[in-house]
Design an enzyme around this catalytic site. Structure first.
Site, PDB file in Angstrom:
ATOM      1  N   SER A  70       6.428  -7.378   3.044  1.00  0.00           N
ATOM      2  CA  SER A  70       7.276  -7.739   4.181  1.00  0.00           C
ATOM      3  C   SER A  70       8.062  -9.028   3.907  1.00  0.00           C
ATOM      4  O   SER A  70       7.639  -9.877   3.108  1.00  0.00           O
ATOM      5  CB  SER A  70       6.397  -7.945   5.416  1.00  0.00           C
ATOM      6  OG  SER A  70       5.494  -9.002   5.179  1.00  0.00           O
ATOM      7  N   TRP A  89       0.806  -1.218   0.000  1.00  0.00           N
ATOM      8  CA  TRP A  89       0.000   0.000   0.000  1.00  0.00           C
ATOM      9  C   TRP A  89       0.843   1.275   0.000  1.00  0.00           C
ATOM     10  O   TRP A  89       0.310   2.365  -0.158  1.00  0.00           O
ATOM     11  CB  TRP A  89      -0.934   0.009   1.225  1.00  0.00           C
ATOM     12  CG  TRP A  89      -0.213  -0.349   2.502  1.00  0.00           C
ATOM     13  CD1 TRP A  89      -0.184  -1.580   3.087  1.00  0.00           C
ATOM     14  CD2 TRP A  89       0.630   0.494   3.306  1.00  0.00           C
ATOM     15  NE1 TRP A  89       0.619  -1.555   4.209  1.00  0.00           N
ATOM     16  CE2 TRP A  89       1.127  -0.295   4.366  1.00  0.00           C
ATOM     17  CE3 TRP A  89       0.996   1.843   3.232  1.00  0.00           C
ATOM     18  CZ2 TRP A  89       1.986   0.222   5.340  1.00  0.00           C
ATOM     19  CZ3 TRP A  89       1.854   2.350   4.201  1.00  0.00           C
ATOM     20  CH2 TRP A  89       2.337   1.551   5.237  1.00  0.00           C
ATOM     21  N   ASN A  90       2.158   1.167   0.203  1.00  0.00           N
ATOM     22  CA  ASN A  90       2.908   2.426   0.411  1.00  0.00           C
ATOM     23  C   ASN A  90       3.136   3.207  -0.883  1.00  0.00           C
ATOM     24  O   ASN A  90       3.198   4.434  -0.867  1.00  0.00           O
ATOM     25  CB  ASN A  90       4.216   2.177   1.180  1.00  0.00           C
ATOM     26  CG  ASN A  90       5.140   1.207   0.502  1.00  0.00           C
ATOM     27  OD1 ASN A  90       4.747   0.498  -0.416  1.00  0.00           O
ATOM     28  ND2 ASN A  90       6.373   1.165   0.952  1.00  0.00           N
ATOM     29  N   GLU A 127      10.744  -8.118  -3.449  1.00  0.00           N
ATOM     30  CA  GLU A 127      11.275  -6.870  -2.890  1.00  0.00           C
ATOM     31  C   GLU A 127      10.755  -6.812  -1.465  1.00  0.00           C
ATOM     32  O   GLU A 127       9.575  -6.540  -1.248  1.00  0.00           O
ATOM     33  CB  GLU A 127      10.752  -5.655  -3.664  1.00  0.00           C
ATOM     34  CG  GLU A 127      11.126  -5.620  -5.128  1.00  0.00           C
ATOM     35  CD  GLU A 127      12.584  -5.295  -5.365  1.00  0.00           C
ATOM     36  OE1 GLU A 127      13.301  -4.983  -4.399  1.00  0.00           O
ATOM     37  OE2 GLU A 127      13.002  -5.380  -6.530  1.00  0.00           O
ATOM     38  N   GLU A 162      12.404  -2.662  11.138  1.00  0.00           N
ATOM     39  CA  GLU A 162      11.922  -1.534  10.346  1.00  0.00           C
ATOM     40  C   GLU A 162      10.782  -0.833  11.103  1.00  0.00           C
ATOM     41  O   GLU A 162       9.794  -1.487  11.460  1.00  0.00           O
ATOM     42  CB  GLU A 162      11.393  -2.127   9.040  1.00  0.00           C
ATOM     43  CG  GLU A 162      11.472  -1.260   7.846  1.00  0.00           C
ATOM     44  CD  GLU A 162      11.056  -2.004   6.574  1.00  0.00           C
ATOM     45  OE1 GLU A 162      10.529  -3.138   6.640  1.00  0.00           O
ATOM     46  OE2 GLU A 162      11.276  -1.425   5.510  1.00  0.00           O
ATOM     47  N   ALA A 195      -2.646  -4.125  -2.662  1.00  0.00           N
ATOM     48  CA  ALA A 195      -2.915  -4.190  -1.226  1.00  0.00           C
ATOM     49  C   ALA A 195      -4.378  -3.821  -0.977  1.00  0.00           C
ATOM     50  O   ALA A 195      -4.932  -2.945  -1.648  1.00  0.00           O
ATOM     51  CB  ALA A 195      -2.006  -3.228  -0.485  1.00  0.00           C
ATOM     52  N   CYS A 199      10.284   1.244   2.047  1.00  0.00           N
ATOM     53  CA  CYS A 199      11.219   0.178   2.429  1.00  0.00           C
ATOM     54  C   CYS A 199      12.664   0.652   2.340  1.00  0.00           C
ATOM     55  O   CYS A 199      13.553  -0.003   2.868  1.00  0.00           O
ATOM     56  CB  CYS A 199      10.982  -1.064   1.597  1.00  0.00           C
ATOM     57  SG  CYS A 199      10.904  -0.711  -0.138  1.00  0.00           S
ATOM     58  N   LYS A 254      -2.638  -8.132  -7.803  1.00  0.00           N
ATOM     59  CA  LYS A 254      -3.430  -8.099  -6.574  1.00  0.00           C
ATOM     60  C   LYS A 254      -2.864  -6.953  -5.729  1.00  0.00           C
ATOM     61  O   LYS A 254      -1.835  -7.106  -5.060  1.00  0.00           O
ATOM     62  CB  LYS A 254      -3.305  -9.445  -5.867  1.00  0.00           C
ATOM     63  CG  LYS A 254      -4.297  -9.680  -4.746  1.00  0.00           C
ATOM     64  CD  LYS A 254      -4.014  -8.794  -3.631  1.00  0.00           C
ATOM     65  CE  LYS A 254      -4.450  -9.069  -2.275  1.00  0.00           C
ATOM     66  NZ  LYS A 254      -4.279  -7.845  -1.470  1.00  0.00           N
TER      67      LYS A 254
HETATM   68  P1  ADP Z   1       3.029  -4.418   4.334  1.00  0.00           P
HETATM   69  O1  ADP Z   1       3.687  -4.300   5.669  1.00  0.00           O
HETATM   70  O2  ADP Z   1       3.633  -3.601   3.261  1.00  0.00           O
HETATM   71  O3  ADP Z   1       1.533  -4.362   4.376  1.00  0.00           O
HETATM   72  P2  ADP Z   1       2.643  -7.174   3.729  1.00  0.00           P
HETATM   73  O4  ADP Z   1       3.677  -8.167   3.359  1.00  0.00           O
HETATM   74  O5  ADP Z   1       1.800  -7.445   4.926  1.00  0.00           O
HETATM   75  O6  ADP Z   1       3.460  -5.831   3.865  1.00  0.00           O
HETATM   76  O7  ADP Z   1       1.673  -6.891   2.516  1.00  0.00           O
HETATM   77  C1  ADP Z   1       2.140  -6.711   1.215  1.00  0.00           C
HETATM   78  C2  ADP Z   1       1.148  -7.313   0.258  1.00  0.00           C
HETATM   79  O8  ADP Z   1       1.045  -8.694   0.515  1.00  0.00           O
HETATM   80  C3  ADP Z   1      -0.261  -6.762   0.386  1.00  0.00           C
HETATM   81  O9  ADP Z   1      -0.858  -6.733  -0.890  1.00  0.00           O
HETATM   82  C4  ADP Z   1      -0.927  -7.779   1.260  1.00  0.00           C
HETATM   83  O10 ADP Z   1      -2.320  -7.757   1.033  1.00  0.00           O
HETATM   84  C5  ADP Z   1      -0.292  -9.051   0.723  1.00  0.00           C
HETATM   85  N1  ADP Z   1      -0.333 -10.199   1.633  1.00  0.00           N
HETATM   86  C6  ADP Z   1      -0.356 -10.211   2.972  1.00  0.00           C
HETATM   87  N2  ADP Z   1      -0.439 -11.465   3.444  1.00  0.00           N
HETATM   88  C7  ADP Z   1      -0.479 -12.294   2.361  1.00  0.00           C
HETATM   89  C8  ADP Z   1      -0.560 -13.718   2.168  1.00  0.00           C
HETATM   90  N3  ADP Z   1      -0.636 -14.564   3.180  1.00  0.00           N
HETATM   91  N4  ADP Z   1      -0.581 -14.177   0.902  1.00  0.00           N
HETATM   92  C9  ADP Z   1      -0.502 -13.332  -0.129  1.00  0.00           C
HETATM   93  N5  ADP Z   1      -0.419 -12.002  -0.020  1.00  0.00           N
HETATM   94  C10 ADP Z   1      -0.405 -11.483   1.208  1.00  0.00           C
END
Ligand code: ADP
Length: 483
Positions: free
Chosen positions: A232, A154-155, A253, A384, A180, A287, A178
Site C-alpha cells: 500500500s 499477499w496478492n 510499487e 482502491e 506477507a 494493484c 519478508k
Molecule cells: P496490502 O494491502 O497489500 O496488505 P500492505 O502495505 O499492508 O498492503 O502490506 C504489504 C506488505 O507490507 C506486507 O508484507 C505487510 O506485511 C508489510 N507491512 C505492513 N506494514 C508494515 C510496516 N509497518 N513495516 C514493514 N512492512 C509492513
C-alpha cells in the site's frame, strides 16, 4: 494434497542456508475456510540483524561470481520453479485462495521473470565516454548495490518475490525477503528451490514474522543498502521515511486506482472481455485491477447488458475445485471494504446490476458485483476497492473522461478501448499512468517495465531496466601520462 507430504513445504525461516524455527509462531490460514494450515516463526529484530550480517558476508563472495555462472544458477532456479508448478500452485491456492488455474498461471508468470533476469546477468554493461580534458577518458561501470531487502504483499505470493529476487541475484546482490504474513508458504518453498538451484547460503534468505518488527529492523540496519517494497501507499511512504536516515536506494510499487475507459467507437465485446480478465483476476485483488469503469453514454446500455451476462456466469468457489473463476477474498476486512464501497455508491445514487452481497461460503466471500450510474466522486472511484466490484460511471466526452481518469493521486495502470487511432494517441499522451493498456486488459510481462507514477511508486520491475534498480554506477576518470 497434504501439504506436509511435499518436500518444499517449509514452516521455518531460511537464514544463512539453514532452516531456523522459533517457539513463537504465527498462524497461516486458508482464506477459503479460515482453517489454520501452517505456522511460521515470528522472528525478532536481532535475528534480522544476524541475517543481514550473513547477507553481507555472502554478498562479498556472490558479487565476484562471474556473470555467466550467476545467470546459470538463477536459470536453474527458474527450471526448478517450473518443474514444481503444480505443488507451488497448490500451496499458493491454500494460503491465498486464488483458483488453482490462476495460481499455475502466476507460477509461470513468476518464473518468466527469473528466466528474463538470468539472461540479463550477462548484459550488465558499462560505457566508455570521451574525456572532458586532454589525456583523460571516462569509464562507467555498474556494480551491485549490496545487501537488499524485499517486502512483498499477499496478492501475488510468488511473482512479487521473483520480480525482486531474480534481478537482485543476477546483479550480484544478496537479498532478504519478508513475504506477507498471510502468504509466507509460497515464499519459503521458493527459498527451498533456491537452495536446490545452488544459490549460495546467505545470498537469498526468507524471513517471517511481524511486518513492523522486521520492517523496522531492515530499515534501521545501515548494512541494508536497498529496499524494494510492493504494497500500500500508506506503508510504502512509512518505509520511505524509515529508509531516509541512511538514504537507502528504494523501489516502491504502491497502490493504484486504474481507470478503464470504453469510448463510443470501441469494440464492445473486446472491452467486456478485457474488463473481465483485468477486473476479476484474483477476485479483483491486484494493484492494476480496473477500479473505475467509465463508459460513454452512447454505448453504456449495450456494454452493461453484455457485461452483466458474463459476470452472472462467473463461478465462485474454493480455488481447488474444478472450473472455479473466483475464490474468496484474503480476509473479512477485505470484504468489509467492498461492502463499504458498494453501500457508499448506492447511497449516492448508483444502481445495482449484479451481485451486491456476501456469499454463504464464509466470512471472506463476496459476489462479483456490477454497479452503474456511480458518481464520479463515490468512494469506490477515489479509493482502491481491491475486490470484485465493477463501478460503471457514465461519461459524455473525451475531455471529460480524461479529467476523471487523472483526478487521483495514483498513476499505476490505465486501460482504454477505442478503434480510433488518433484518439488512442491523444489519450495515451494525456493519461497520467506508468502503464497503459490500449484495447487490452492484460499488460504485465517480464520484458515490460512495470511501475507507476505519482503516489503509485518509484522505479520499475521487469524489462531491461528492472536490473538497474539493483545496480549503482561507478564513474571512473582516467588521466593518462604523456608517453
Ligand atoms: P496490502 O494491502 O497489500 O496488505 P500492505 O502495505 O499492508 O498492503 O502490506 C504489504 C506488505 O507490507 C506486507 O508484507 C505487510 O506485511 C508489510 N507491512 C505492513 N506494514 C508494515 C510496516 N509497518 N513495516 C514493514 N512492512 C509492513
Amino acid at each position: 494434497m497434504t501439504l506436509n507430504n511435499t518436500t518444499i513445504f517449509k514452516q521455518a525461516c531460511l537464514i544463512n542456508g539453514d532452516w531456523m524455527t522459533t517457539s513463537d509462531r504465527l498462524d497461516v490460514t486458508n482464506p477459503a475456510s479460515n482453517e489454520v494450515i501452517a505456522t511460521v516463526p515470528n522472528i525478532d529484530g536481532d535475528t534480522i540483524n544476524k541475517a543481514v550480517d550473513a547477507a553481507e558476508a555472502a554478498f562479498k563472495l556472490w558479487r565476484k561470481v562471474p556473470a555467466p555462472e550467476r545467470g546459470e544458477i538463477v536459470r536453474r532456479w527458474h527450471d526448478l520453479i517450473v518443474a514444481h508448478t503444480d505443488v507451488l500452485a497448490e500451496i499458493m491456492c491454500c494460503e491465498q485462495g486464488k483458483p488453482l488455474s490462476e495460481a499455475k498461471g502466476e507460477i509461470a508468470y513468476a518464473a518468466s521473470y527469473v528466466k528474463w533476469f538470468a539472461e540479463e546477468a550477462m548484459r550488465i554493461n558499462g560505457e566508455i565516454l570521451p574525456g572532458a580534458a586532454a589525456g583523460t577518458h571516462i569509464r562507467v561501470s555498474r556494480e551491485p548495490v549490496g545487501v537488499c531487502a524485499a517486502i512483498t504483499p499477499w496478492n501475488f505470493p510468488a511473482a512479487m518475490i521473483t520480480r525482486k529476487v531474480a534481478p537482485a541475484l543476477a546483479a550480484g546482490c544478496a537479498i532478504i525477503v519478508k513475504p506477507a504474513s498471510q502468504t509466507p508458504l509460497t515464499a519459503l518453498a521458493l527459498g527451498e528451490l533456491g537452495i536446490r538451484a545452488g544459490i549460495p547460503k546467505g545470498v537469498l534468505q526468507v524471513v517471517t514474522g511481524k511486518a513492523s518488527v522486521i520492517g523496522d529492523a531492515l530499515c534501521k540496519n545501515t548494512k541494508v543498502r536497498k529496499l524494494s517494497f510492493t504494497g500500500s501507499t500508506e506503508v510504502g511512504s512509512h518505509l520511505m521515511a524509515q529508509c531516509s536516515h541512511d538514504v537507502k536506494k528504494l523501489s516502491l510499487e504502491l497502490g493504484g486506482n486504474a481507470p478503464f475507459i470504453v469510448f463510443d467507437d470501441a469494440d464492445i465485446d473486446r472491452a467486456v472481455e478485457g474488463l473481465l480478465k483485468a477486473k476479476f483476476r484474483n477476485a479483483g485483488q491486484t494493484c492494476i485491477s480496473p477500479n473505475r469503469v467509465y463508459v460513454h453514454n452512447a454505448v453504456i446500455e449495450t456494454f452493461q447488458t453484455k457485461l452483466v451476462a458474463k459476470v452472472n456466469a462467473l463461478k465462485v468457489g474454493n480455488g481447488l475445485d474444478d472450473g472455479v473463476d473466483i475464490g474468496p477474498l484474503i480476509d473479512a476486512p477485505a470484504v468489509d471494504k467492498v461492502i463499504e464501497h458498494v453501500e457508499n455508491a448506492l447511497r449516492n445514487g448508483a444502481k445495482l446490476l449484479a451481485g451486491g452481497q456476501r456469499l454463504a461460503f464464509g466470512s471472506n466471500w463476496y459476489a462479483p458485483t456490477v454497479l452503474t450510474d456511480v458518481s464520479a466522486t463515490a468512494q469506490c472511484a477515489c479509493e482502491e476497492t481491491f475486490g470484485p466490484l465493477v463501478p460503471i460511471i457514465p461519461f459524455a466526452s473525451e475531455e471529460q473522461v480524461i479529467g476523471y481518469a487523472n483526478d487521483t493521486p495514483f498513476g499505476l495502470a490505465a486501460y482504454f478501448y477505442t478503434d480510433n487511432l488518433h484518439r488512442a494517441q491523444r489519450v495515451v499522451d494525456e493519461i497520467e499512468s506508468g502503464m497503459v493498456g490500449i484495447n487490452t486488459g492484460v499488460i504485465s510481462a517480464a520484458n515490460a517495465p512495470f511501475g507507476g507514477v505519482k503516489a503509485s511508486g518509484l522505479g520499475r520491475e521487469g524489462a531491461h531496466v528492472g536490473i538497474e534498480e539493483y545496480l549503482e554506477m561507478k564513474y571512473q576518470c582516467y588521466a593518462m601520462k604523456n608517453l
